[in-house]
Design an enzyme around this catalytic site. Structure first.
Site, PDB file in Angstrom:
ATOM      1  N   SER A  70     -39.984   0.218  28.589  1.00 41.76           N
ATOM      2  CA  SER A  70     -40.624  -0.566  27.413  1.00 41.76           C
ATOM      3  C   SER A  70     -41.406  -1.571  27.669  1.00 41.76           C
ATOM      4  O   SER A  70     -42.528  -1.532  27.196  1.00 41.76           O
ATOM      5  CB  SER A  70     -39.600  -0.956  26.677  1.00 41.76           C
ATOM      6  OG  SER A  70     -39.972  -2.037  25.517  1.00 41.76           O
ATOM      7  N   GLU A  96     -32.745 -12.959  32.530  1.00 47.46           N
ATOM      8  CA  GLU A  96     -32.457 -12.216  33.660  1.00 47.46           C
ATOM      9  C   GLU A  96     -32.656 -10.829  33.585  1.00 47.46           C
ATOM     10  O   GLU A  96     -33.292 -10.137  34.289  1.00 47.46           O
ATOM     11  CB  GLU A  96     -30.994 -12.769  34.552  1.00 47.46           C
ATOM     12  CG  GLU A  96     -31.024 -11.931  35.801  1.00 47.46           C
ATOM     13  CD  GLU A  96     -29.778 -12.515  36.583  1.00 47.46           C
ATOM     14  OE1 GLU A  96     -29.607 -11.743  37.589  1.00 47.46           O
ATOM     15  OE2 GLU A  96     -29.136 -13.326  36.165  1.00 47.46           O
ATOM     16  N   ARG A  97     -32.341 -10.243  32.487  1.00 47.81           N
ATOM     17  CA  ARG A  97     -32.613  -8.833  32.007  1.00 47.81           C
ATOM     18  C   ARG A  97     -34.009  -8.511  32.128  1.00 47.81           C
ATOM     19  O   ARG A  97     -34.385  -7.362  32.800  1.00 47.81           O
ATOM     20  CB  ARG A  97     -31.948  -8.061  30.817  1.00 47.81           C
ATOM     21  CG  ARG A  97     -30.500  -8.148  30.995  1.00 47.81           C
ATOM     22  CD  ARG A  97     -30.066  -7.484  29.624  1.00 47.81           C
ATOM     23  NE  ARG A  97     -30.130  -6.138  29.590  1.00 47.81           N
ATOM     24  CZ  ARG A  97     -30.996  -5.549  28.521  1.00 47.81           C
ATOM     25  NH1 ARG A  97     -31.666  -6.496  27.688  1.00 47.81           N
ATOM     26  NH2 ARG A  97     -31.167  -4.340  28.538  1.00 47.81           N
TER      27      ARG A  97
END
Length: 298
Positions: A70, A96-97
């Site tokens: 994405s 963090e993701r």
């Protein structure tokens, strides 16, 4: 579209300001701090270190890959938040993701909000933001609450105010940390829900708790069925009331006959289970009553 380009250019311009070693911004009083702190700036991924206070430890590789795809197509929509440590050196507070996915996507920079925060502030910001997420498992939330209590010395009441949750809600999460580690892992992996965990925590015996957990998982029991199992176990622990020893006794036929012979009428003798009883002497007239009375008064 032109507006979006202008925003990107602004971020890059501020990024250049941060790379000027002669005007390194270390506090809100420093020159140019107002242009940087709280603004979105394009930062190099290599300049950002992972937050050691990050409460989240599980990152699903599949969803990270989906997020990276994405990001390749749409870019990073929501900026991460970092705190400035040193010259061109930052530490992640939240996101963090997005940071991991951006690296997977092959990006060199990422939009970020700049904060100036000490370790405690960084920990609070990281934990509180993560607690608000909907994809954290109950144990991750519980660990975040516990860290805020232990490392920032917050009471449950103060923690309630910080995270906007009822104190009872926080207490219910914290109680999950008393579960056997295997059961905690089962909750983190999605084998059981928080409702199952709240039922199991009422079993103090670790072995019994583990046995019920395995039964719940293998038989795919609902929360209500788990609660019923726990209740059944708890009831088995209650001391059974000692049955009262029978104190009644039997009357021999000869004894009954002796009553009948003595009073000259059929005497009714009844005995209850507790040994108490009643003797009924019938009479048929006043004359019969006086006769029986004389027998008693002899």
């Amino acid at each position: 579209m032109a507006k979006a380009v202008k925003k990107q250019a602004l971020g890059r311009g501020l990024s250049a300001l941060l790379k000027d070693p002669t005007n390194d911004i270390k506090s809100v009083e420093d020159k140019g701090a107002d242009k940087v702190v709280g603004n979105i700036i394009e930062l190099e991924l290599d300049a950002i270190e992972v937050n050691p206070f990050q409460p989240r430890s599980n990152f699903n590789e599949e969803t990270l890959t989906e997020l990276a795809t994405s990001i390749k197509e749409l870019g990073v929509i929501q900026p991460i938040t970092v705190r400035k440590l040193d010259f061109n050196k930052y530490q992640l507070i939240s996101g963090e993701r997005r940071l991991r996915a951006s690296k997977l996507a092959g990006l060199e920079t990422i939009p970020a909000y700049i904060r100036l925060a000490d370790d405690n502030e960084s920990l609070v910001m990281a934990l509180v933001e993560n607690i608000q997420r909907h994809d954290l498992d109950p144990i991750e939330v519980a660990l975040s609450y516990q860290r805020l209590i232990d490392e920032i010395s917050l009471t449950q009441e103060e923690l309630s105010d910080r995270v906007g949750k009822k104190r009872s809600t926080i207490t219910n999460y914290l109680r999950l940390l008393k579960l056997d580690p295997i059961i905690q892992t089962g909750m983190r992996d999605g084998f059981i829900s928080m409702g199952h965990g709240r039922a199991l925590i009422n079993v103090s015996d670790a072995d019994v708790q583990s046995d019920i957990y395995h039964k719940v998982v293998t038989e795919n029991l609902s929360v209500r069925e788990t609660e019923a199992l726990v209740k059944k176990y708890q009831e088995s622990l209650k001391p059974k009331s000692a049955k009262a020893k029978p104190t009644s006794f039997d009357i021999e036929e000869n004894d009954k006959k002796s009553f009948n012979d003595f009073f000259g009428t059929k005497v009714d003798v009844k005995i209850a289970n507790n040994g108490k009883g009643k003797i009924t002497i019938p009479f048929h007239s006043e004359e019969d009553f006086n006769r029986i009375l004389k027998l008693i008064n002899k």
